[in-house]
Motif scaffolding. Structure first.
Motif, PDB file in Angstrom:
ATOM      1  N   THR A 161      37.974  36.726  39.926  1.00  0.00           N
ATOM      2  CA  THR A 161      39.379  36.922  39.618  1.00  0.00           C
ATOM      3  C   THR A 161      39.576  36.721  38.130  1.00  0.00           C
ATOM      4  O   THR A 161      39.052  35.775  37.559  1.00  0.00           O
ATOM      5  CB  THR A 161      40.248  35.903  40.387  1.00  0.00           C
ATOM      6  OG1 THR A 161      39.980  36.060  41.771  1.00  0.00           O
ATOM      7  CG2 THR A 161      41.714  36.120  40.104  1.00  0.00           C
ATOM      8  N   VAL A 162      40.319  37.593  37.505  1.00  0.00           N
ATOM      9  CA  VAL A 162      40.585  37.483  36.083  1.00  0.00           C
ATOM     10  C   VAL A 162      42.087  37.436  35.895  1.00  0.00           C
ATOM     11  O   VAL A 162      42.805  38.298  36.399  1.00  0.00           O
ATOM     12  CB  VAL A 162      40.002  38.681  35.303  1.00  0.00           C
ATOM     13  CG1 VAL A 162      40.300  38.547  33.835  1.00  0.00           C
ATOM     14  CG2 VAL A 162      38.511  38.787  35.525  1.00  0.00           C
ATOM     15  N   ALA A 163      42.561  36.413  35.189  1.00  0.00           N
ATOM     16  CA  ALA A 163      43.992  36.322  34.891  1.00  0.00           C
ATOM     17  C   ALA A 163      44.384  37.473  33.977  1.00  0.00           C
ATOM     18  O   ALA A 163      43.616  37.879  33.118  1.00  0.00           O
ATOM     19  CB  ALA A 163      44.303  34.984  34.236  1.00  0.00           C
ATOM     20  N   GLN A 164      45.580  37.993  34.158  1.00  0.00           N
ATOM     21  CA  GLN A 164      46.028  39.141  33.381  1.00  0.00           C
ATOM     22  C   GLN A 164      46.518  38.758  31.989  1.00  0.00           C
ATOM     23  O   GLN A 164      46.478  39.552  31.086  1.00  0.00           O
ATOM     24  CB  GLN A 164      47.135  39.882  34.133  1.00  0.00           C
ATOM     25  CG  GLN A 164      46.638  40.489  35.438  1.00  0.00           C
ATOM     26  CD  GLN A 164      45.515  41.481  35.216  1.00  0.00           C
ATOM     27  OE1 GLN A 164      45.584  42.335  34.346  1.00  0.00           O
ATOM     28  NE2 GLN A 164      44.460  41.371  35.998  1.00  0.00           N
ATOM     29  N   SER A 165      47.014  37.532  31.817  1.00  0.00           N
ATOM     30  CA  SER A 165      47.507  37.128  30.507  1.00  0.00           C
ATOM     31  C   SER A 165      46.614  36.028  29.952  1.00  0.00           C
ATOM     32  O   SER A 165      45.877  35.378  30.683  1.00  0.00           O
ATOM     33  CB  SER A 165      48.953  36.644  30.615  1.00  0.00           C
ATOM     34  OG  SER A 165      49.016  35.534  31.483  1.00  0.00           O
ATOM     35  N   GLU A 166      46.725  35.825  28.639  1.00  0.00           N
ATOM     36  CA  GLU A 166      45.914  34.791  28.016  1.00  0.00           C
ATOM     37  C   GLU A 166      46.377  33.420  28.464  1.00  0.00           C
ATOM     38  O   GLU A 166      47.563  33.190  28.701  1.00  0.00           O
ATOM     39  CB  GLU A 166      45.990  34.917  26.502  1.00  0.00           C
ATOM     40  CG  GLU A 166      45.264  36.133  25.997  1.00  0.00           C
ATOM     41  CD  GLU A 166      45.140  36.166  24.493  1.00  0.00           C
ATOM     42  OE1 GLU A 166      45.524  35.190  23.829  1.00  0.00           O
ATOM     43  OE2 GLU A 166      44.647  37.172  23.989  1.00  0.00           O
ATOM     44  N   ASN A 200      37.379  34.164  26.095  1.00  0.00           N
ATOM     45  CA  ASN A 200      38.293  34.986  25.294  1.00  0.00           C
ATOM     46  C   ASN A 200      39.715  34.997  25.844  1.00  0.00           C
ATOM     47  O   ASN A 200      40.367  36.026  25.928  1.00  0.00           O
ATOM     48  CB  ASN A 200      37.772  36.424  25.161  1.00  0.00           C
ATOM     49  CG  ASN A 200      36.543  36.485  24.275  1.00  0.00           C
ATOM     50  OD1 ASN A 200      36.335  35.612  23.440  1.00  0.00           O
ATOM     51  ND2 ASN A 200      35.732  37.493  24.462  1.00  0.00           N
ATOM     52  N   GLY A 201      40.193  33.807  26.246  1.00  0.00           N
ATOM     53  CA  GLY A 201      41.563  33.671  26.701  1.00  0.00           C
ATOM     54  C   GLY A 201      41.811  34.063  28.139  1.00  0.00           C
ATOM     55  O   GLY A 201      42.936  33.996  28.616  1.00  0.00           O
ATOM     56  N   LYS A 212      38.519  32.668  20.939  1.00  0.00           N
ATOM     57  CA  LYS A 212      39.565  31.734  21.337  1.00  0.00           C
ATOM     58  C   LYS A 212      38.843  30.519  21.894  1.00  0.00           C
ATOM     59  O   LYS A 212      37.693  30.593  22.264  1.00  0.00           O
ATOM     60  CB  LYS A 212      40.459  32.346  22.412  1.00  0.00           C
ATOM     61  CG  LYS A 212      41.121  33.630  21.963  1.00  0.00           C
ATOM     62  CD  LYS A 212      42.224  33.994  22.918  1.00  0.00           C
ATOM     63  CE  LYS A 212      42.884  35.279  22.533  1.00  0.00           C
ATOM     64  NZ  LYS A 212      43.498  35.304  21.246  1.00  0.00           N
ATOM     65  N   ALA A 213      39.531  29.379  21.945  1.00  0.00           N
ATOM     66  CA  ALA A 213      38.903  28.203  22.546  1.00  0.00           C
ATOM     67  C   ALA A 213      38.447  28.603  23.935  1.00  0.00           C
ATOM     68  O   ALA A 213      39.219  29.145  24.714  1.00  0.00           O
ATOM     69  CB  ALA A 213      39.887  27.043  22.615  1.00  0.00           C
ATOM     70  N   GLY A 214      37.184  28.371  24.232  1.00  0.00           N
ATOM     71  CA  GLY A 214      36.646  28.811  25.505  1.00  0.00           C
ATOM     72  C   GLY A 214      35.889  27.716  26.213  1.00  0.00           C
ATOM     73  O   GLY A 214      35.503  26.705  25.617  1.00  0.00           O
ATOM     74  N   ARG A 215      35.679  27.940  27.475  1.00  0.00           N
ATOM     75  CA  ARG A 215      34.893  27.050  28.310  1.00  0.00           C
ATOM     76  C   ARG A 215      34.009  27.927  29.185  1.00  0.00           C
ATOM     77  O   ARG A 215      34.509  28.752  29.943  1.00  0.00           O
ATOM     78  CB  ARG A 215      35.796  26.180  29.204  1.00  0.00           C
ATOM     79  CG  ARG A 215      36.763  25.266  28.439  1.00  0.00           C
ATOM     80  CD  ARG A 215      35.991  24.190  27.688  1.00  0.00           C
ATOM     81  NE  ARG A 215      36.854  23.250  27.010  1.00  0.00           N
ATOM     82  CZ  ARG A 215      37.140  23.302  25.704  1.00  0.00           C
ATOM     83  NH1 ARG A 215      36.673  24.284  24.962  1.00  0.00           N
ATOM     84  NH2 ARG A 215      37.891  22.384  25.151  1.00  0.00           N
TER      85      ARG A 215
END
Length: 185
Positions: free
Chosen positions: A2-7, A30-31, A75-78
């Motif tokens: 699942t990928v969120a649509q917004s950052e 990448n957000g 972007k800050a990533g994990r």
């Protein structure tokens, strides 16, 4: 996956990660939030095979599986990487989202559906190059090949080499040996 649509902000991600059901890996690349089920046995065996070969040649290095890394990319990533090669003891005393500066190689193994593999092929490759990981190794089970990227510069890897499963793949410095891919599946 699942990928969120917004950052998503780092604070929002951390709350989501803490609430994620057991058996799911949650990453911020990448957000975007990426949610994947826990890997299957073949997935894990691929990482173990690579780690065994590296440690046989470099006993001071270890392959850490499922390690959370704070990826200071675009972007800050994990990222919860399938494998991270670092000196033995490097992660001692570090938090669950660790400092990646001592990681010499990151391994990802494709899972799930073919379209999900693009995250490993493109999104993670780019994030890892931007973060300056010296070597990124992708075991692409959908294509039956292993791809190594190295020498990050300007947010991209300057070199790439590919080998079909069963062939040898030359790993760049600091490894400098031919990876045997015959056990990979």
């Amino acid at each position: 996956m699942t990928v969120a649509q917004s950052e998503v902000a780092l604070e929002e991600f951390e709350a989501f990660d803490a609430a994620a059901p057991e058996g799911f890996h949650v990453e911020l690349i990448n957000g975007r939030v990426l949610v994947t089920p826990a890997p299957d046995g073949d997935h894990d065996e691929n990482v173990v095979s690579i780690g065994r070969q590296i440690q046989a040649r470099e006993p001071a290095l270890h392959m850490y599986q499922g390690r959370g890394l704070a990826v200071p990319a675009y972007k800050a990533g994990r990222a919860r990487v399938d494998g991270a090669v670092a000196p033995v003891g490097y992660f001692r005393g570090q938090p669950s989202w660790s400092d990646p500066s001592g990681v010499l190689l990151v391994v990802e193994v494709t899972s799930g559906r073919e379209p999900d593999a693009e995250v490993d092929r493109v999104d993670k490759r780019d994030a890892y190059a931007q973060a300056g990981f010296p070597v990124y190794l992708l075991v692409d089970r959908h294509r039956g090949e292993v791809v190594v990227h190295w020498d990050p510069e300007g947010g991209n890897y300057r070199h790439t080499s590919t080998a079909a499963f069963g062939a040898k793949l030359a790993l760049p410095a600091p490894f400098g040996f031919d990876l045997d891919t015959s056990e990979l599946a």
